[in-house]
Design a protein around this motif. Sequence first.
Motif, mmCIF file in Angstrom:
data_model
loop_
_atom_site.group_PDB
_atom_site.id
_atom_site.type_symbol
_atom_site.label_atom_id
_atom_site.label_comp_id
_atom_site.label_asym_id
_atom_site.label_seq_id
_atom_site.Cartn_x
_atom_site.Cartn_y
_atom_site.Cartn_z
ATOM 1 N N SER A 83 0.835 -1.202 0.000
ATOM 2 C CA SER A 83 0.000 0.000 0.000
ATOM 3 C C SER A 83 0.871 1.254 0.000
ATOM 4 N N LEU A 84 0.432 2.247 -0.761
ATOM 5 C CA LEU A 84 1.154 3.517 -0.820
ATOM 6 C C LEU A 84 0.610 4.497 0.197
ATOM 7 N N TYR A 85 1.507 5.210 0.829
ATOM 8 C CA TYR A 85 1.177 6.265 1.787
ATOM 9 C C TYR A 85 1.858 7.545 1.317
ATOM 10 N N ARG A 86 1.163 8.652 1.456
ATOM 11 C CA ARG A 86 1.775 9.965 1.218
ATOM 12 C C ARG A 86 1.850 10.673 2.566
ATOM 13 N N VAL A 87 3.077 10.995 2.950
ATOM 14 C CA VAL A 87 3.333 11.542 4.282
ATOM 15 C C VAL A 87 4.143 12.819 4.141
ATOM 16 N N HIS A 88 3.861 13.796 4.980
ATOM 17 C CA HIS A 88 4.621 15.045 4.939
ATOM 18 C C HIS A 88 6.091 14.792 5.267
ATOM 19 N N ARG A 89 6.925 15.240 4.386
ATOM 20 C CA ARG A 89 8.367 15.043 4.522
ATOM 21 C C ARG A 89 8.891 15.595 5.848
ATOM 22 N N PHE A 90 8.414 16.766 6.227
ATOM 23 C CA PHE A 90 8.875 17.416 7.449
ATOM 24 C C PHE A 90 8.728 16.497 8.654
ATOM 25 N N LEU A 91 7.571 15.853 8.774
ATOM 26 C CA LEU A 91 7.342 14.974 9.927
ATOM 27 C C LEU A 91 8.317 13.805 9.935
ATOM 28 N N LEU A 92 8.525 13.212 8.781
ATOM 29 C CA LEU A 92 9.429 12.069 8.720
ATOM 30 C C LEU A 92 10.858 12.467 9.067
ATOM 31 N N GLU A 93 11.323 13.557 8.494
ATOM 32 C CA GLU A 93 12.697 13.998 8.764
ATOM 33 C C GLU A 93 12.877 14.485 10.193
ATOM 34 N N GLN A 94 11.884 15.157 10.708
ATOM 35 C CA GLN A 94 11.978 15.743 12.040
ATOM 36 C C GLN A 94 11.986 14.688 13.135
ATOM 37 N N GLN A 95 11.259 13.600 12.921
ATOM 38 C CA GLN A 95 11.039 12.637 13.997
ATOM 39 C C GLN A 95 11.719 11.284 13.817
ATOM 40 N N SER A 96 12.381 11.054 12.676
ATOM 41 C CA SER A 96 12.899 9.717 12.426
ATOM 42 C C SER A 96 14.298 9.738 11.822
ATOM 43 N N ASP A 97 15.245 9.152 12.532
ATOM 44 C CA ASP A 97 16.597 9.012 11.998
ATOM 45 C C ASP A 97 16.589 8.156 10.729
ATOM 46 N N PHE A 98 15.771 7.109 10.722
ATOM 47 C CA PHE A 98 15.677 6.226 9.560
ATOM 48 C C PHE A 98 15.335 7.021 8.308
ATOM 49 N N ARG B 118 15.342 10.344 7.918
ATOM 50 C CA ARG B 118 16.275 11.455 7.715
ATOM 51 C C ARG B 118 17.494 10.990 6.912
ATOM 52 N N GLU B 119 17.921 9.763 7.141
ATOM 53 C CA GLU B 119 19.094 9.238 6.441
ATOM 54 C C GLU B 119 18.815 8.861 4.993
ATOM 55 N N ILE B 120 17.579 8.486 4.664
ATOM 56 C CA ILE B 120 17.320 8.028 3.302
ATOM 57 C C ILE B 120 16.611 9.038 2.413
ATOM 58 N N ILE B 121 16.032 10.084 2.991
ATOM 59 C CA ILE B 121 15.338 11.087 2.179
ATOM 60 C C ILE B 121 16.362 11.993 1.507
ATOM 61 N N SER B 122 16.150 12.193 0.224
ATOM 62 C CA SER B 122 17.062 13.003 -0.582
ATOM 63 C C SER B 122 16.303 14.159 -1.224
ATOM 64 N N ASP B 123 17.021 15.239 -1.523
ATOM 65 C CA ASP B 123 16.424 16.362 -2.245
ATOM 66 C C ASP B 123 16.321 16.077 -3.742
ATOM 67 N N ASP B 124 17.013 15.044 -4.194
ATOM 68 C CA ASP B 124 16.993 14.670 -5.604
ATOM 69 C C ASP B 124 15.584 14.200 -5.978
ATOM 70 N N ARG B 125 14.937 14.921 -6.877
ATOM 71 C CA ARG B 125 13.563 14.606 -7.272
ATOM 72 C C ARG B 125 13.445 13.246 -7.963
ATOM 73 N N GLU B 126 14.560 12.697 -8.408
ATOM 74 C CA GLU B 126 14.555 11.379 -9.046
ATOM 75 C C GLU B 126 14.740 10.254 -8.029
ATOM 76 N N ALA B 127 15.073 10.605 -6.803
ATOM 77 C CA ALA B 127 15.320 9.601 -5.761
ATOM 78 C C ALA B 127 14.004 8.992 -5.281
ATOM 79 N N MET B 128 14.122 7.845 -4.639
ATOM 80 C CA MET B 128 12.917 7.193 -4.137
ATOM 81 C C MET B 128 12.207 8.074 -3.116
ATOM 82 N N GLY B 129 10.895 7.942 -3.111
ATOM 83 C CA GLY B 129 10.088 8.676 -2.158
ATOM 84 C C GLY B 129 9.388 9.900 -2.709
ATOM 85 N N HIS B 130 9.746 10.304 -3.915
ATOM 86 C CA HIS B 130 9.166 11.529 -4.468
ATOM 87 C C HIS B 130 7.955 11.286 -5.362
#
Length: 75
Positions: free
Chosen positions: A8-23, A25-37
Amino acid sequence: MHCKVEGSLYRVHRFLLEQQSDFFREIISDDREAMGHTDDHPIPLPDSITQQAFDCLLHFLYTGSASSLFAEVDC
């Protein structure tokens, strides 16, 4: 961010994930081609993470409360 949990796909605010999770924060990238975008390239969560567990995490991240969760689901 786009995350995939048990197929299942979830759309979650990036800010919350980066702010509250080391996991995340380490994998989120600003690259629009990277996973998660996009839905086509979501962040795949480990098989050990169930939809129920992810729902509990999101509830906590968005509300800051876990007390109502314990009454509704087995977190």
